[in-house]
Motif scaffolding. Sequence first.
Motif, mmCIF file in Angstrom:
data_model
loop_
_atom_site.group_PDB
_atom_site.id
_atom_site.type_symbol
_atom_site.label_atom_id
_atom_site.label_comp_id
_atom_site.label_asym_id
_atom_site.label_seq_id
_atom_site.Cartn_x
_atom_site.Cartn_y
_atom_site.Cartn_z
ATOM 1 N N ARG A 8 -31.659 -63.284 23.675
ATOM 2 C CA ARG A 8 -30.666 -64.014 23.490
ATOM 3 C C ARG A 8 -29.698 -64.175 24.555
ATOM 4 O O ARG A 8 -29.463 -65.122 25.371
ATOM 5 C CB ARG A 8 -30.033 -63.938 22.229
ATOM 6 C CG ARG A 8 -28.967 -65.195 21.881
ATOM 7 C CD ARG A 8 -28.406 -65.022 20.674
ATOM 8 N NE ARG A 8 -27.371 -63.872 20.546
ATOM 9 C CZ ARG A 8 -26.289 -63.946 21.362
ATOM 10 N NH1 ARG A 8 -25.821 -64.965 21.969
ATOM 11 N NH2 ARG A 8 -25.299 -62.809 21.022
ATOM 12 N N GLU B 194 -31.711 -59.807 20.079
ATOM 13 C CA GLU B 194 -30.461 -59.782 21.082
ATOM 14 C C GLU B 194 -30.260 -59.770 22.410
ATOM 15 O O GLU B 194 -29.774 -60.886 22.980
ATOM 16 C CB GLU B 194 -29.311 -59.055 20.243
ATOM 17 C CG GLU B 194 -28.000 -58.918 20.658
ATOM 18 C CD GLU B 194 -27.377 -60.187 20.069
ATOM 19 O OE1 GLU B 194 -26.282 -60.892 20.467
ATOM 20 O OE2 GLU B 194 -27.945 -60.655 19.023
ATOM 21 N N GLU C 28 -23.981 -57.290 25.493
ATOM 22 C CA GLU C 28 -23.528 -58.535 26.252
ATOM 23 C C GLU C 28 -22.735 -58.063 27.556
ATOM 24 O O GLU C 28 -23.248 -58.724 28.551
ATOM 25 C CB GLU C 28 -22.650 -59.187 25.239
ATOM 26 C CG GLU C 28 -22.206 -60.366 25.998
ATOM 27 C CD GLU C 28 -21.479 -61.418 25.281
ATOM 28 O OE1 GLU C 28 -21.065 -62.664 25.565
ATOM 29 O OE2 GLU C 28 -20.973 -61.138 24.121
ATOM 30 N N TRP D 205 -33.210 -54.227 19.424
ATOM 31 C CA TRP D 205 -32.277 -54.665 20.113
ATOM 32 C C TRP D 205 -33.102 -56.077 20.693
ATOM 33 O O TRP D 205 -32.165 -56.839 21.422
ATOM 34 C CB TRP D 205 -31.583 -54.017 21.027
ATOM 35 C CG TRP D 205 -30.711 -53.017 20.162
ATOM 36 C CD1 TRP D 205 -30.884 -51.665 19.882
ATOM 37 C CD2 TRP D 205 -29.601 -53.366 19.511
ATOM 38 N NE1 TRP D 205 -30.084 -51.325 19.196
ATOM 39 C CE2 TRP D 205 -29.023 -52.068 18.953
ATOM 40 C CE3 TRP D 205 -28.872 -54.522 19.352
ATOM 41 C CZ2 TRP D 205 -28.002 -52.251 17.913
ATOM 42 C CZ3 TRP D 205 -27.601 -54.598 18.531
ATOM 43 C CH2 TRP D 205 -27.164 -53.399 18.031
ATOM 44 N N VAL E 206 -23.308 -54.909 19.997
ATOM 45 C CA VAL E 206 -23.673 -56.026 20.262
ATOM 46 C C VAL E 206 -22.997 -56.596 21.715
ATOM 47 O O VAL E 206 -23.408 -57.126 22.671
ATOM 48 C CB VAL E 206 -23.521 -57.395 19.106
ATOM 49 C CG1 VAL E 206 -23.717 -58.626 19.589
ATOM 50 C CG2 VAL E 206 -24.871 -56.966 18.170
#
Length: 195
Positions: A74, A71, A132, A68, A128
């Motif tokens: 990011r 991600e 987030e 992970w 995801v």
Amino acid sequence: MRPEGCIEGVLGRIREIESRFGIERRPAGEAVSFEEVLSKAQGDLGDPSLPEGDVDVPSSVAERLERWEPELRRLCDRYGVDPDLARAVMRHESGGREDAVSSAGAIGLMQLMPGTARALGVDPRDPVRNLEGGIKYLAQLLERYGGDVERALAAYNAGAGRVDAHGGVPPIPETQRYVRNVLALYRKYDRGGSM
């Protein structure tokens, strides 16, 4: 609906599931031999429908976290959260397991409660979006507490209302341990420690 109808419906569903998975009911008191159980288990192990060879399933916490990492970086960049802090939270919350569900009902990598996930506008079962949501929530808490990481972590664990009511980390042993443990992981990552 009468209670008898509910019970019959549940029993019917149980029979349907047993049938689907080949579970046989035996009369109460009927013995089952060890050889019979072993034979059945060995037959299941030889099932050709199961995948063979390399299956991409991370076996350790470090491998799950590494999976992970792109991600996470990011999203941390997007929401202005230190990746080492987000990684520490994810490791402590779920060990990087996207299928983790706590006894309290928290879901996924960042262990979002369903109500928190709704408020953040994310589906906690989508890894995801869960990641987030957790990072976005951390960003909100850090902003709320002026960058005070301890208070933000306490609020992530126990809720902002409890942190506000106590003017800091509340005297809840679980929350106090949580803050200590996540801060220890955070320091480890910040010093370049492994996942």
